[in-house]
Design a protein around this motif. Structure first.
Motif, PDB file in Angstrom:
ATOM      1  N   ARG D  51       0.922  -1.159  -0.104  1.00  0.00           N
ATOM      2  CA  ARG D  51      -0.113  -0.209  -0.681  1.00  0.00           C
ATOM      3  C   ARG D  51       0.700   1.530  -0.036  1.00  0.00           C
ATOM      4  N   SER D  52       0.836   2.264  -0.879  1.00  0.00           N
ATOM      5  CA  SER D  52       1.668   3.547  -0.285  1.00  0.00           C
ATOM      6  C   SER D  52       1.256   4.539   0.535  1.00  0.00           C
ATOM      7  N   GLY D  53       2.560   4.719   0.699  1.00  0.00           N
ATOM      8  CA  GLY D  53       1.951   6.242   2.146  1.00  0.00           C
ATOM      9  C   GLY D  53       3.560   6.233   2.472  1.00  0.00           C
ATOM     10  N   LYS D  54       3.482   7.060   4.121  1.00  0.00           N
ATOM     11  CA  LYS D  54       5.187   6.308   4.385  1.00  0.00           C
ATOM     12  C   LYS D  54       5.226   5.081   5.434  1.00  0.00           C
ATOM     13  N   LEU D 167      -5.904   5.807  15.174  1.00  0.00           N
ATOM     14  CA  LEU D 167      -5.685   5.348  15.203  1.00  0.00           C
ATOM     15  C   LEU D 167      -3.910   4.723  16.066  1.00  0.00           C
ATOM     16  N   ILE D 168      -3.639   4.100  16.883  1.00  0.00           N
ATOM     17  CA  ILE D 168      -3.258   2.882  16.432  1.00  0.00           C
ATOM     18  C   ILE D 168      -2.697   1.364  16.993  1.00  0.00           C
ATOM     19  N   ILE D 169      -2.324   1.755  15.829  1.00  0.00           N
ATOM     20  CA  ILE D 169      -2.921  -0.809  15.163  1.00  0.00           C
ATOM     21  C   ILE D 169      -1.724  -1.427  16.310  1.00  0.00           C
ATOM     22  N   ILE D 170      -1.094  -2.160  16.519  1.00  0.00           N
ATOM     23  CA  ILE D 170       0.241  -2.363  17.246  1.00  0.00           C
ATOM     24  C   ILE D 170      -0.407  -4.584  16.233  1.00  0.00           C
ATOM     25  N   ASP D 171       0.732  -4.890  15.617  1.00  0.00           N
ATOM     26  CA  ASP D 171       0.409  -6.394  15.104  1.00  0.00           C
ATOM     27  C   ASP D 171       1.995  -7.068  15.137  1.00  0.00           C
ATOM     28  N   ALA D 172       2.019  -8.444  15.275  1.00  0.00           N
ATOM     29  CA  ALA D 172       2.963  -8.606  14.658  1.00  0.00           C
ATOM     30  C   ALA D 172       3.213  -9.371  13.157  1.00  0.00           C
ATOM     31  N   SER D 190       0.083   4.087   6.458  1.00  0.00           N
ATOM     32  CA  SER D 190      -1.064   3.099   4.922  1.00  0.00           C
ATOM     33  C   SER D 190      -1.567   2.057   5.693  1.00  0.00           C
ATOM     34  N   GLY D 191      -1.741   1.777   6.860  1.00  0.00           N
ATOM     35  CA  GLY D 191      -2.650   0.543   7.387  1.00  0.00           C
ATOM     36  C   GLY D 191      -2.041  -0.431   7.150  1.00  0.00           C
ATOM     37  N   ILE D 192      -2.663  -1.799   7.594  1.00  0.00           N
ATOM     38  CA  ILE D 192      -2.487  -2.952   8.228  1.00  0.00           C
ATOM     39  C   ILE D 192      -3.631  -4.006   7.575  1.00  0.00           C
ATOM     40  N   SER D 206      -6.921   0.529   7.648  1.00  0.00           N
ATOM     41  CA  SER D 206      -6.431   1.763   7.203  1.00  0.00           C
ATOM     42  C   SER D 206      -7.339   3.073   6.923  1.00  0.00           C
ATOM     43  N   LYS D 207      -6.414   4.279   6.819  1.00  0.00           N
ATOM     44  CA  LYS D 207      -7.801   5.631   6.406  1.00  0.00           C
ATOM     45  C   LYS D 207      -8.505   5.575   5.965  1.00  0.00           C
ATOM     46  N   LYS D 208      -8.557   4.664   4.141  1.00  0.00           N
ATOM     47  CA  LYS D 208      -9.517   5.064   3.852  1.00  0.00           C
ATOM     48  C   LYS D 208     -10.026   4.016   4.111  1.00  0.00           C
ATOM     49  N   SER D 209      -9.898   2.684   4.974  1.00  0.00           N
ATOM     50  CA  SER D 209     -11.520   2.070   4.904  1.00  0.00           C
ATOM     51  C   SER D 209     -12.335   2.282   6.267  1.00  0.00           C
ATOM     52  N   LEU D 210     -11.277   2.918   7.235  1.00  0.00           N
ATOM     53  CA  LEU D 210     -11.352   3.217   8.358  1.00  0.00           C
ATOM     54  C   LEU D 210     -12.589   4.925   8.938  1.00  0.00           C
TER      55      LEU D 210
END
Lengths: 280, 280, 280, 280
Positions: D51-54, D167-172, D190-192, D206-210
């Motif tokens: 996904r595009s983003g930083k 949002l801050i999302i943490i994931d393995a 860019s989301g997850i 992601s920002k787009k979906s949420l």
């Protein structure tokens, strides 16, 4: 010497059994479990400060005994089946919610029950299951002081996204009578106030507030200390010996961890039976 | 109307602070923590039914406040350092033991503290560590009703196999005064009776029974219900309103899970500091 | 291009099924479970680097299926009963030990099984139980890297204090064949090397080292990465592509948490059945 | 003999570091932590299927070393501060989400980090906090296979009810390179895709979906077995030795439980620092 003004101490109680009601109650004994059913109408509701609706109470002896436990599973399964049937919820999709704090033993009944609830909603999304199964999802929303989010907001949010037909909510309750602790399962269609038993007012969880049928299943696992003290003193002309902060203390049986394990087994097994027709 | 025969209700208490002692006590204030030191000799020991030895009590305010907590770590580290020094145990090998039941929140202080104790014995077996570290092993023996083995037998057995120079034992205590709950750390070289606070008599854990120096660190996290009730009633000429089974009920603050987390942090950090000279 | 020198990579394997043995094996099918029995004598023992003794292997399909699971409980109960009978251990006192690390999912089989073992030793100390029950104690000694104490030292120490007649030891094993993972229960009277499967040499736990009959029950839950890679490459003339540190990586099925829950259920239920004659 | 058609095996990878990109990257070293920053625009996004983003990557050595760990907390705090500042999110209300399965060690990074996130939203609802604090709520939604509810549905539902600013999302994560496991923290706006690394396609977060800024923080803790095998074989003309079901096996370092504890400490401490200005 002054009388204690009992009215000044407003007790929250979650159990309809804590209140003396002369109204017509249906009562029967099934496999040594005493079943009491009462409908609280609007008038009675105001009088006793309990939400109106149907209340089913299962009164049982020591649940750490395997025979009592199996009897309890049988009777609870059958009462749940009857209630689902009455409300035309058999085979409908459900969200099972376990309220409470997994880190605090007497308050962990909800999350511990959820651990053993069999979910099927993810399977229904991709395939067709055996007709004995209904679509079941589950959540333990955690507690407000930890998540910073009210259970109501989490549940309401999820309902809007996944549209279950009904809710089953499990919670540890508080009683005003120590004799009821770990001895009663209360089922009601009137909803529940999360944390009400321990004095933390939260948004109610009910059909009225959430928009779908809401069956609450609770078991008293604690008594507030001030309730016990007041109760013990009620026959004596003594001054009010209650310290204010007694309201912040909870009373539980010593062996609470062992009992919670057994009670959560009874609840999860009975709910699984009722939702999935796993046993007849 | 009869007087309550207080003598018939024999209270077990784990805290020397629960007893009024006129003996010479050393008392000072350090970083807002009140430190009380008392030596209980054989005569006093019989009089107050507490084992003879040195008792150091740290009295503190709300440990959920970060400043109180950091102060407490500093003072406890320094008191432990002093005690280890006095007993010539600095740099010696130790076994740290966490008594109690991980599944019951107020009784989980010992196991939760053990989780964060830094062990080094396995490293010492194969190599030489920095001289700041001492050899530390740890164990949570669990509870008798679950394992079927007394803590004494597990600890005695391990001592015979690995020969530590001394023991540090952590346990949740019971108090007879609700004001002391979660407000006192008691350090003693007189040993401990596992489960004594909750009325389950077990083999004592002490230098006498185990053969090596035994430093017990305890914090009261519960009060027996009957103690509170008796206490509340002591100024009134009322009949004994105690129910026998009140002895089976424990009283804890509502927020016990949160407090236990903070208290176990204080104990593990201070013990790590003292055993490994992690901070000066 | 060189051949891989397989001999330079010495694999530890915990499973007798990982080795091709031409010796006489007793094999039968019971409720869809394949049972294989082999005695490894001293000569064979040296040849294949496995301790001599009796090995019983139960080979089964997916244990997350409820029918497979129930069949497995039946067959395992019956094999345990037969073994206890052969060794004259029926009704004798036992210590059940769960090796492994509760914090690492594939290594948590032992501690998770222990959680559900029914103990009775504490009850036998004060009263006489129904003749169906035998005296059972249990312990999860934790792992060396956490406690700083070898499992051997904890178990040996406890045996000397409480004198059980025999040991049952449960451990997660490693296999050299990914097809065996979560598909075999191996029972042996030859003892076990804690942590051997994952390359950490520890003092053996066996009748020889501990002095009492020692029945080890293990299930392979992991494979070392380097074993898999070597296995995949064995038919090709490729250079040794193994990185040294592959020895530090473990391979597990994705759904390991779910499978461990089911496997620990099978073990605890079967052991409870066999020790307490809970079912016929 | 055929060549392996690598294109037929489409690897999902969560890490931008797993891909060779010739685009301009900003790279610098801060306290021994290598920081790499790259912007993926729409064109590059299609080319490399990310996904595009930083993307900000922190590359570090062994996190079980206390100095590395403290350096990492400092650098991560500072990078988070910079990102929040850039996006005008300083002081704004947030929801911190921990994805993953608490029962599976390598997948427990999210829930374990959440355990130590300091929440304040409940306090802001009733009073005004010190201006250093921002309103923070948190949730561990659990996994689809357990709850029957997609993480997306839970998070979307909660966002609609409590309206956090970001949002801050943490994931393995999973990596395609075993050298990256437990060695990189990747931050992206860019989301997850929850569970993408392990091959379970879910609705993107992601920002787009949420609808709100979504900062994802991930650490690779596993590699798929088939990725490793393919990687090892890529220089050899060998047939495809991959078994299909290798896709269902994960590879983790042996000491994963210990490393996850340290990594979750780094994440929770840095996030708390950044959201609450606890340290400068």
């Amino acid at each position: 010497m002054h009388e204690i003004d009992l009215n000044k101490i407003i007790d929250r109680c979650d159990l309809v059994n804590d209140i003396n009601i002369s109204n017509s109650k249906i009562t029967y004994l099934k496999k040594k479990i005493r079943v009491e059913k009462i409908n609280i109408d609007k008038n009675l509701s105001k009088l006793i400060n309990k939400r109106s609706g149907k209340y089913i109470s299962l009164l049982f002896e020591d649940v750490t005994d395997i025979d009592n436990r199996n009897n309890l599973v049988n009777v609870l399964t059958s009462e749940l089946n009857e209630l689902l049937n009455e409300k035309h919820l058999v085979g409908k999709s459900s969200l099972v919610v376990g309220l409470g704090n997994n880190l605090s033993t007497p308050d962990s009944l909800g999350p511990k029950t959820i651990d053993n609830i069999i979910t099927t909603r993810h399977l229904f999304l991709t395939s067709k299951l055996d007709k004995n199964y209904s679509s079941v999802a589950k959540i333990s929303p955690g507690v407000f002081a930890s998540t910073g989010i009210e259970s109501y907001d989490i549940i309401k949010g999820i309902i809007k996204e996944i549209h279950p037909n009904f809710l089953i909510i499990i919670d540890a309750l508080s009683s005003t009578n120590i004799k009821n602790v770990n001895r009663i399962i209360q089922i009601t269609d009137s909803g529940i106030d999360p944390g009400s038993g321990v004095g933390n007012e939260r948004k109610e969880l009910s059909k009225k507030s959430l928009g779908i049928e809401t069956i609450a299943i609770g078991i008293p696992t604690v008594v507030n200390l001030h309730t016990i003290v007041r109760d013990l003193l009620k026959d004596y002309n003594v001054e009010n010996v209650l310290k204010n902060d007694n309201n912040n203390y909870l009373v539980t049986p010593k062996e609470i961890d062992f009992v919670i394990e057994k009670l959560s087994f009874v609840l999860s097994k009975s709910i699984n039976n009722a939702l999935h027709k796993l046993t007849k």
